[in-house]
Design a protein around this motif. Structure first.
Motif, PDB file in Angstrom:
ATOM      1  N   ASN A 303       0.848  -1.191   0.000  1.00  0.00           N
ATOM      2  CA  ASN A 303       0.000   0.000   0.000  1.00  0.00           C
ATOM      3  C   ASN A 303       0.889   1.250   0.000  1.00  0.00           C
ATOM      4  N   PRO A 304       1.629   1.486  -1.093  1.00  0.00           N
ATOM      5  CA  PRO A 304       2.565   2.620  -1.120  1.00  0.00           C
ATOM      6  C   PRO A 304       1.836   3.945  -1.287  1.00  0.00           C
ATOM      7  N   THR A 305       2.488   4.990  -0.808  1.00  0.00           N
ATOM      8  CA  THR A 305       1.968   6.350  -0.942  1.00  0.00           C
ATOM      9  C   THR A 305       3.055   7.237  -1.519  1.00  0.00           C
ATOM     10  N   ALA A 306       2.759   7.897  -2.614  1.00  0.00           N
ATOM     11  CA  ALA A 306       3.717   8.801  -3.248  1.00  0.00           C
ATOM     12  C   ALA A 306       3.619  10.182  -2.610  1.00  0.00           C
ATOM     13  N   GLY A 307       4.765  10.773  -2.313  1.00  0.00           N
ATOM     14  CA  GLY A 307       4.796  12.104  -1.741  1.00  0.00           C
ATOM     15  C   GLY A 307       5.038  13.163  -2.798  1.00  0.00           C
ATOM     16  N   GLU A 308       5.455  14.342  -2.355  1.00  0.00           N
ATOM     17  CA  GLU A 308       5.743  15.423  -3.280  1.00  0.00           C
ATOM     18  C   GLU A 308       6.894  15.043  -4.197  1.00  0.00           C
ATOM     19  N   GLU A 309       6.786  15.470  -5.449  1.00  0.00           N
ATOM     20  CA  GLU A 309       7.783  15.196  -6.481  1.00  0.00           C
ATOM     21  C   GLU A 309       7.998  13.696  -6.663  1.00  0.00           C
ATOM     22  N   GLY A 310       6.959  12.909  -6.404  1.00  0.00           N
ATOM     23  CA  GLY A 310       7.033  11.468  -6.622  1.00  0.00           C
ATOM     24  C   GLY A 310       7.857  10.706  -5.610  1.00  0.00           C
ATOM     25  N   ARG A 311       8.133  11.285  -4.434  1.00  0.00           N
ATOM     26  CA  ARG A 311       8.970  10.604  -3.455  1.00  0.00           C
ATOM     27  C   ARG A 311       8.241   9.397  -2.881  1.00  0.00           C
ATOM     28  N   LEU A 312       8.943   8.275  -2.842  1.00  0.00           N
ATOM     29  CA  LEU A 312       8.354   7.020  -2.402  1.00  0.00           C
ATOM     30  C   LEU A 312       8.770   6.643  -0.989  1.00  0.00           C
ATOM     31  N   LEU A 313      10.027   6.859  -0.647  1.00  0.00           N
ATOM     32  CA  LEU A 313      10.472   6.522   0.702  1.00  0.00           C
ATOM     33  C   LEU A 313      11.747   7.284   1.034  1.00  0.00           C
ATOM     34  N   VAL A 385      14.231   8.042  -2.263  1.00  0.00           N
ATOM     35  CA  VAL A 385      13.903   7.462  -3.566  1.00  0.00           C
ATOM     36  C   VAL A 385      12.638   8.123  -4.067  1.00  0.00           C
ATOM     37  N   ALA A 386      12.690   8.606  -5.291  1.00  0.00           N
ATOM     38  CA  ALA A 386      11.529   9.244  -5.911  1.00  0.00           C
ATOM     39  C   ALA A 386      11.344   8.683  -7.310  1.00  0.00           C
ATOM     40  N   LEU A 387      10.110   8.663  -7.762  1.00  0.00           N
ATOM     41  CA  LEU A 387       9.774   8.176  -9.094  1.00  0.00           C
ATOM     42  C   LEU A 387       9.617   9.360 -10.033  1.00  0.00           C
ATOM     43  N   THR A 388      10.429   9.404 -11.080  1.00  0.00           N
ATOM     44  CA  THR A 388      10.370  10.465 -12.078  1.00  0.00           C
ATOM     45  C   THR A 388      10.090   9.860 -13.440  1.00  0.00           C
ATOM     46  N   ASP A 456       9.588  -2.233   2.404  1.00  0.00           N
ATOM     47  CA  ASP A 456      10.418  -1.289   1.664  1.00  0.00           C
ATOM     48  C   ASP A 456      11.149  -1.985   0.510  1.00  0.00           C
ATOM     49  N   VAL A 457      11.765  -3.128   0.794  1.00  0.00           N
ATOM     50  CA  VAL A 457      12.508  -3.813  -0.259  1.00  0.00           C
ATOM     51  C   VAL A 457      11.558  -4.394  -1.305  1.00  0.00           C
ATOM     52  N   MET A 458      10.358  -4.819  -0.886  1.00  0.00           N
ATOM     53  CA  MET A 458       9.409  -5.312  -1.878  1.00  0.00           C
ATOM     54  C   MET A 458       8.921  -4.188  -2.781  1.00  0.00           C
ATOM     55  N   LEU A 459       8.816  -2.976  -2.255  1.00  0.00           N
ATOM     56  CA  LEU A 459       8.467  -1.837  -3.088  1.00  0.00           C
ATOM     57  C   LEU A 459       9.521  -1.627  -4.167  1.00  0.00           C
ATOM     58  N   MET A 460      10.790  -1.698  -3.794  1.00  0.00           N
ATOM     59  CA  MET A 460      11.860  -1.531  -4.774  1.00  0.00           C
ATOM     60  C   MET A 460      11.879  -2.683  -5.771  1.00  0.00           C
ATOM     61  N   LEU A 461      11.633  -3.902  -5.286  1.00  0.00           N
ATOM     62  CA  LEU A 461      11.586  -5.048  -6.200  1.00  0.00           C
ATOM     63  C   LEU A 461      10.468  -4.882  -7.225  1.00  0.00           C
ATOM     64  N   GLY A 462       9.302  -4.455  -6.739  1.00  0.00           N
ATOM     65  CA  GLY A 462       8.171  -4.305  -7.646  1.00  0.00           C
ATOM     66  C   GLY A 462       8.427  -3.273  -8.726  1.00  0.00           C
ATOM     67  N   LEU A 463       9.166  -2.212  -8.424  1.00  0.00           N
ATOM     68  CA  LEU A 463       9.444  -1.174  -9.415  1.00  0.00           C
ATOM     69  C   LEU A 463      10.542  -1.583 -10.390  1.00  0.00           C
ATOM     70  N   CYS A 464      11.523  -2.346  -9.910  1.00  0.00           N
ATOM     71  CA  CYS A 464      12.716  -2.627 -10.709  1.00  0.00           C
ATOM     72  C   CYS A 464      12.652  -3.935 -11.483  1.00  0.00           C
TER      73      CYS A 464
END
Length: 619
Positions: A303-313, A385-388, A456-464
């Motif tokens: 259940n991730p939440t994106a912050g300002e400028e796409g910041r993830l964690l 870490v931010a998503l751009t 946290d690591v599963m979030l990175m795994l899911g993106l990469c």
């Protein structure tokens, strides 16, 4: 003669304009001072200090009458008292000394100016060019399709002056990287955006990262027609190329992956769908991005939440400090230092207090090792870490700051690691191998997450990584089983544990510590390799990134009836292996996995090269 660039098109190298009017620009005027001049000035200062310490005796020999006799001045201010007398009594010597100092200073200034004058760079629609050197000139260049990422580095002193470095990560290893130092920070950010714009344009146009040669095309057609069989002698080494097409000369995979490829990272699909939205920072866009992330990462039940400028964690500083203090290297160094201090105290009490002066120097190596490890870990402070629209933007640093873009379609493999003392806190570290990087010793460049929780690591795994597409279980349970194992994984991990293939009991003779944990699992897009006992390790290798397979067995393995399969990917900190499999099973898996990885590369290459205009438009 200028050095010919080995990683740029030859036509571009010879056709580059040669004058400032053709787009060549200079770096900041303080660059020579910050790069080499500071060391030169420090050396000059050391020489001045040494001369000052011996100057009094020289002056006394010249103007001894200024002291009123042959006596020596022990007050410490004799030099200043003698200078007026020297100037009055020996003006020629005074002028000569001043002249020499002025000449030395002028030579240093001229050298620094020449270094600045002959350091130029150019960025245009074809690539990046950098010229350096005064007597021995050197030119380095890289076309845009070879640039993997563009980083902004902010060392401590340049950051105080508002300066930054641009680091171009170029395919071919760390020796191919291009660094432009130093620029105004606003200029560096504008140039990085310009380069990333060129990379985005190349992706939209569907330009292949590496042109195909006729031999490449023939091998691709042959691979599509039939799966080539690899010859595997019974007790020797066999090799099968698992890629669809031969690996390019630099050994790297194509760089442009459209969003509709099943083997593409999940994060890359999101970037392609919402590239324009990520340019804005409106609250509605952030909420929409969070919803898209939850949908995309549903296989991991996050259940991730994106912050300002796409910041993830963001990694809290206290967590990073705690993980550094609990690392094996720090603990060993600390125990070493404490033991030495205890020994020094014993020597001082029971032997001689004078011995403390000599034995205290034995503590210095341990202290330096401890400081070195802590300094390396503190370089990852303020890790965010931010998503751009260009990938994951990673920022870290305490005194010196680094901003880096990790292109998701370049990631070749990911490794999770949990040291023994991190288990209580449930922390993990994530590292990755990218297509352009070799083993250059800079561990910070390969850190995906310095320390984080399981989510946290599963979030990175899911993106990469691509969608795992496991058969008979869900992605989260499969990953938990690989991370924690059957004993400590809990109900979720125990559900997926049967999907891991363990190692035979005979392998305990060659791997007595970890043979019970060694296992692997295969999904529709990934290989998961579990290893380690004291330090748990789990590696993820997408099928489409495997360039070749090697089946081998040594004399001891042959006696025990086991073999090892190596998965060859781009050079980096991850070297995946299926270790100590039963020989018959290893030979079967060798041929089967060669076919699977070859098919994955065919799928990836077909989408990458854009076989139809419609495909190009959709990418």
């Amino acid at each position: 003669m200028p050095e010919q660039p080995h990683h740029a098109p030859r036509a571009a190298a010879h056709g580059a304009p040669t004058g400032d009017s053709a787009g060549w620009r200079h770096v900041h005027r303080l660059t020579p001072v910050l790069r080499g001049g500071a060391g030169l000035l420090a050396a000059l200062g050391a020489v001045v200090v040494i001369l000052f310490q011996n100057l009094q005796s020289v002056l006394e020999d010249l103007v001894v009458e200024g002291l009123g006799g042959p006596g020596r001045d022990t007050s410490g201010f004799g030099v200043f008292r003698l200078l007026p007398t020297l100037i009055r009594e020996h003006p020629i010597i005074t002028l000569a000394v001043i002249g020499v100092l002025l000449v030395v200073l002028a030579v240093i200034i001229v050298c620094l100016w020449l270094s600045w004058r002959f350091t130029r760079f150019r960025i245009d629609s074809t690539g990046v060019y950098l010229r350096t050197g005064v007597l021995a000139r050197r030119e380095r260049s890289a076309s845009h399709d070879r640039v993997q990422s563009v980083d902004i580095s902010l060392p401590f002193i340049p950051r105080l002056l508002g300066l930054a470095s641009l680091v171009f990560d170029v395919a071919g290893g760390s020796d191919s990287d291009i660094t432009i130092s130093y620029l105004k920070r606003s200029q560096a950010e504008a140039l990085r955006e310009e380069i990333l714009g060129h990379l985005r344009s190349g992706r939209r146009e569907g330009i292949p990262a590496h042109p195909q040669s006729p031999a490449h095309q023939q091998d691709t057609a042959r691979a599509q027609g039939t799966a080539a069989d690899a010859e595997v002698p019974g007790t020797s080494v066999g090799t099968a190329t698992s890629a669809t097409a031969p690996t390019p000369p630099d050994g790297h995979a194509p760089s442009t992956v459209p969003s509709d490829v099943p083997t593409a990272p999940l994060g890359q699909r999101l970037l392609t769908r919402r590239a324009q939205e990520l340019q804005s920072h409106a609250a509605a866009t952030v909420d929409d991005l969070s919803a898209s992330l939850r949908d995309l990462l549903a296989p991991y039940r996050l259940n991730p939440t994106a912050g300002e400028e796409g910041r993830l964690l963001r990694v809290p500083f206290h967590r990073l400090l705690g993980s550094a203090l609990l690392s094996t290297t720090v603990l060993v160094s600390a125990v070493f230092v404490v033991g030495l201090l205890a020994g020094i105290v014993v020597v001082g009490i029971f032997v001689s207090p004078r011995a403390l002066v000599t034995t205290v120097f034995a503590v210095i190596p341990g202290v330096l090792a401890l400081v070195g490890v802590l300094r390396s870990e503190m370089g990852l402070a303020n890790f965010t870490v931010a998503l751009t629209q260009d990938g994951l933007r990673v920022s870290h640093g305490l005194a010196s700051t680094t901003n880096r873009i990790i292109p998701l379609d370049r990631i070749q493999a990911v490794k999770l690691r949990q040291p023994l003392l991190w288990r209580t806190a449930g922390w993990w570290r994530a590292e990755f191998t990218i297509a352009s990087e070799g083993s250059d010793g800079d561990t910070q460049q390969n850190v995906l997450l310095p320390v984080g929780s399981v989510d946290d690591v599963m979030l990175m795994l899911g993106l990469c990584l691509p969608d795992p597409r496991p058969h008979g279980t869900d992605a989260r349970s499969l990953v938990l089983a690989g991370m924690l194992g059957p004993a400590a994984g809990g109900p979720e991990a125990q559900v997926a544990e049967p999907f891991y293939r363990g190692r035979p009991r005979s392998s305990r003779w060659v791997d007595p510590v970890t043979w019970k944990r060694n296992a692997h699992a295969l999904t529709g897009t990934l290989s998961l390799i579990r290893s380690g006992r004291l330090s748990r390790v789990l590696e993820f290798v997408p099928h489409a990134r495997v360039q070749a397979l090697t089946l081998s067995e040594g004399p001891v393995q042959r006696r025990l009836g086991v073999s090892t399969i190596a998965l060859h990917i781009s050079p980096g900190p991850i070297a995946p292996h299926f270790v100590h499999l039963p020989t018959a099973e290893a030979q079967h898996l060798f041929h089967q996995h060669a076919h699977v990885t070859r098919a994955a590369r065919i799928e990836l290459d077909a989408h990458t090269q854009g076989s139809t205009p419609e495909r190009k438009a959709s990418s």
